[in-house]
Scaffold this motif. Structure first.
Motif, PDB file in Angstrom:
ATOM      1  N   ALA A 107      12.390   6.032 -42.106  1.00 27.91           N
ATOM      2  CA  ALA A 107      14.029   6.229 -42.217  1.00 27.91           C
ATOM      3  C   ALA A 107      14.561   5.087 -42.900  1.00 27.91           C
ATOM      4  N   GLU A 108      14.176   3.682 -42.427  1.00 28.41           N
ATOM      5  CA  GLU A 108      14.790   2.512 -42.814  1.00 28.41           C
ATOM      6  C   GLU A 108      14.561   2.281 -44.145  1.00 28.41           C
ATOM      7  N   ARG A 109      13.874   3.072 -44.950  1.00 24.45           N
ATOM      8  CA  ARG A 109      13.767   2.860 -46.469  1.00 24.45           C
ATOM      9  C   ARG A 109      15.194   3.241 -47.207  1.00 24.45           C
ATOM     10  N   VAL A 110      16.057   4.155 -46.434  1.00 27.63           N
ATOM     11  CA  VAL A 110      17.426   4.116 -46.926  1.00 27.63           C
ATOM     12  C   VAL A 110      18.055   3.170 -47.154  1.00 27.63           C
ATOM     13  N   LEU A 111      17.994   1.956 -46.251  1.00 31.66           N
ATOM     14  CA  LEU A 111      18.640   0.669 -46.222  1.00 31.66           C
ATOM     15  C   LEU A 111      18.616   0.079 -47.799  1.00 31.66           C
ATOM     16  N   GLU A 112      17.441   0.378 -48.426  1.00 30.33           N
ATOM     17  CA  GLU A 112      17.210  -0.229 -49.801  1.00 30.33           C
ATOM     18  C   GLU A 112      18.081   0.174 -50.721  1.00 30.33           C
ATOM     19  N   ILE A 113      18.771   1.231 -50.704  1.00 32.54           N
ATOM     20  CA  ILE A 113      19.688   2.146 -51.685  1.00 32.54           C
ATOM     21  C   ILE A 113      21.035   2.323 -51.347  1.00 32.54           C
ATOM     22  N   LEU A 114      21.356   1.985 -49.992  1.00 32.91           N
ATOM     23  CA  LEU A 114      22.489   2.237 -49.499  1.00 32.91           C
ATOM     24  C   LEU A 114      23.724   1.262 -50.124  1.00 32.91           C
ATOM     25  N   PRO A 115      24.849   1.797 -50.745  1.00 31.12           N
ATOM     26  CA  PRO A 115      25.688   0.779 -51.423  1.00 31.12           C
ATOM     27  C   PRO A 115      26.566   0.088 -50.664  1.00 31.12           C
ATOM     28  N   ASN A 116      26.711   0.676 -49.413  1.00 30.89           N
ATOM     29  CA  ASN A 116      27.627  -0.270 -48.332  1.00 30.89           C
ATOM     30  C   ASN A 116      26.941  -0.698 -47.078  1.00 30.89           C
ATOM     31  N   PRO A 117      27.150  -1.888 -46.510  1.00 28.15           N
ATOM     32  CA  PRO A 117      26.343  -2.547 -45.609  1.00 28.15           C
ATOM     33  C   PRO A 117      26.511  -1.621 -44.300  1.00 28.15           C
ATOM     34  N   GLN A 118      25.761  -1.846 -43.357  1.00 27.78           N
ATOM     35  CA  GLN A 118      25.580  -1.224 -42.050  1.00 27.78           C
ATOM     36  C   GLN A 118      26.966  -1.817 -41.296  1.00 27.78           C
ATOM     37  N   LYS A 119      27.597  -1.240 -40.417  1.00 29.28           N
ATOM     38  CA  LYS A 119      28.810  -1.681 -39.711  1.00 29.28           C
ATOM     39  C   LYS A 119      28.482  -2.007 -38.176  1.00 29.28           C
ATOM     40  N   GLY A 120      27.384  -1.943 -38.022  1.00 25.10           N
ATOM     41  CA  GLY A 120      26.819  -2.346 -36.690  1.00 25.10           C
ATOM     42  C   GLY A 120      25.560  -2.195 -36.157  1.00 25.10           C
ATOM     43  N   GLU A 121      25.349  -2.204 -34.951  1.00 24.47           N
ATOM     44  CA  GLU A 121      24.101  -2.010 -34.254  1.00 24.47           C
ATOM     45  C   GLU A 121      23.638  -0.477 -34.743  1.00 24.47           C
ATOM     46  N   PHE A 122      22.338  -0.266 -34.973  1.00 27.50           N
ATOM     47  CA  PHE A 122      21.653   1.109 -35.187  1.00 27.50           C
ATOM     48  C   PHE A 122      20.569   1.054 -34.534  1.00 27.50           C
ATOM     49  N   ARG A 123      20.398   2.161 -33.467  1.00 28.13           N
ATOM     50  CA  ARG A 123      19.089   2.186 -32.995  1.00 28.13           C
ATOM     51  C   ARG A 123      18.594   3.801 -33.344  1.00 28.13           C
ATOM     52  N   LYS A 124      17.186   3.995 -33.593  1.00 30.30           N
ATOM     53  CA  LYS A 124      16.664   5.228 -33.747  1.00 30.30           C
ATOM     54  C   LYS A 124      16.815   6.236 -32.513  1.00 30.30           C
ATOM     55  N   GLU A 125      16.646   7.555 -32.511  1.00 33.43           N
ATOM     56  CA  GLU A 125      16.583   8.397 -31.511  1.00 33.43           C
ATOM     57  C   GLU A 125      15.579   7.809 -30.354  1.00 33.43           C
ATOM     58  N   ASN A 126      14.461   7.164 -30.587  1.00 34.57           N
ATOM     59  CA  ASN A 126      13.703   6.752 -29.913  1.00 34.57           C
ATOM     60  C   ASN A 126      14.174   5.534 -29.283  1.00 34.57           C
ATOM     61  N   GLY A 127      15.272   4.879 -29.504  1.00 33.11           N
ATOM     62  CA  GLY A 127      15.593   3.610 -28.992  1.00 33.11           C
ATOM     63  C   GLY A 127      15.071   2.341 -29.737  1.00 33.11           C
ATOM     64  N   ASP A 128      14.537   2.438 -30.940  1.00 28.34           N
ATOM     65  CA  ASP A 128      13.802   1.317 -31.551  1.00 28.34           C
ATOM     66  C   ASP A 128      15.325   0.740 -32.414  1.00 28.34           C
ATOM     67  N   LEU A 129      15.499  -0.414 -32.213  1.00 29.96           N
ATOM     68  CA  LEU A 129      16.446  -1.164 -32.823  1.00 29.96           C
ATOM     69  C   LEU A 129      16.106  -1.292 -34.345  1.00 29.96           C
ATOM     70  N   VAL A 130      17.023  -0.802 -35.121  1.00 29.15           N
ATOM     71  CA  VAL A 130      16.816  -0.917 -36.600  1.00 29.15           C
ATOM     72  C   VAL A 130      17.764  -2.137 -37.388  1.00 29.15           C
ATOM     73  N   VAL A 131      18.979  -2.063 -37.014  1.00 25.46           N
ATOM     74  CA  VAL A 131      19.887  -2.871 -37.223  1.00 25.46           C
ATOM     75  C   VAL A 131      20.829  -3.377 -36.106  1.00 25.46           C
ATOM     76  N   ASP A 132      20.928  -4.996 -36.301  1.00 30.23           N
ATOM     77  CA  ASP A 132      21.565  -5.557 -35.040  1.00 30.23           C
ATOM     78  C   ASP A 132      22.963  -5.332 -35.057  1.00 30.23           C
ATOM     79  N   SER A 133      23.717  -5.893 -34.096  1.00 35.60           N
ATOM     80  CA  SER A 133      25.113  -5.829 -33.786  1.00 35.60           C
ATOM     81  C   SER A 133      26.106  -6.528 -35.052  1.00 35.60           C
ATOM     82  N   ASN A 134      25.516  -7.322 -35.816  1.00 40.01           N
ATOM     83  CA  ASN A 134      25.946  -7.995 -36.873  1.00 40.01           C
ATOM     84  C   ASN A 134      25.711  -7.275 -38.390  1.00 40.01           C
ATOM     85  N   GLY A 135      25.148  -5.880 -38.090  1.00 35.50           N
ATOM     86  CA  GLY A 135      24.717  -5.000 -39.360  1.00 35.50           C
ATOM     87  C   GLY A 135      23.453  -5.599 -40.011  1.00 35.50           C
TER      88      GLY A 135
END
Length: 142
Positions: A107-135
């Motif tokens: 799923a993290e491959r989507v980060l390669e092509i998103l035109p806008n940055p992440q707005k905060g922390e993101f965890r997968k459904e299983n709890g794995d941290l993908v994006v920290d609180s700073n995006g």
């Protein structure tokens, strides 16, 4: 505009959709099992992703085995025809943005092509941290 070819029963697809939404954008959602792409649309997606039809073929789907698709005797055109006829054979999720198109496995491959940055922390459904609180994307430890 971001578009996701989505299967809500798939956790990878749900995680990808959630990462898109974590940018503040609501993507166009195509439930490809209910509204499969046409042959021309599938060919266009493959060209944008720069992968072969076999690279988009879902090998865990039941028709893959019953149709004998494991064998290397099928042309690209035949594989596309099978995916159009049996959309469950299309691996998912596929995301298209102004920056390109990608099969989001993982799923993290989507980060390669998103035109806008992440707005905060993101965890997968299983709890794995993908994006920290700073995006910022967290690189998995090997």
């Amino acid at each position: 505009m971001t578009t996701i070819y989505h299967n809500p029963k798939c956790s990878t697809s749900r995680n990808t959709l959630a990462m898109i939404r974590n940018t503040g954008e609501e993507p166009a959602i195509i439930l490809y099992l209910e509204a499969p792409p046409t042959k021309a649309q599938l060919q266009e997606l493959l060209a944008k992703m720069q992968i072969s039809p076999r690279g988009l073929l879902r090998t865990k789907a039941d028709p893959y085995v019953s149709l004998g698709l494991r064998e290397d005797k099928f042309t690209d055109n035949q594989l596309i025809d099978y995916m159009v006829e049996h959309p469950i054979l299309i691996e998912r999720p596929v995301v298209v943005t102004s920056k390109g198109a990608v099969l989001c496995r993982p799923a993290e491959r989507v980060l390669e092509i998103l035109p806008n940055p992440q707005k905060g922390e993101f965890r997968k459904e299983n709890g794995d941290l993908v994006v920290d609180s700073n995006g910022k994307c967290i690189t998995p430890k090997v």
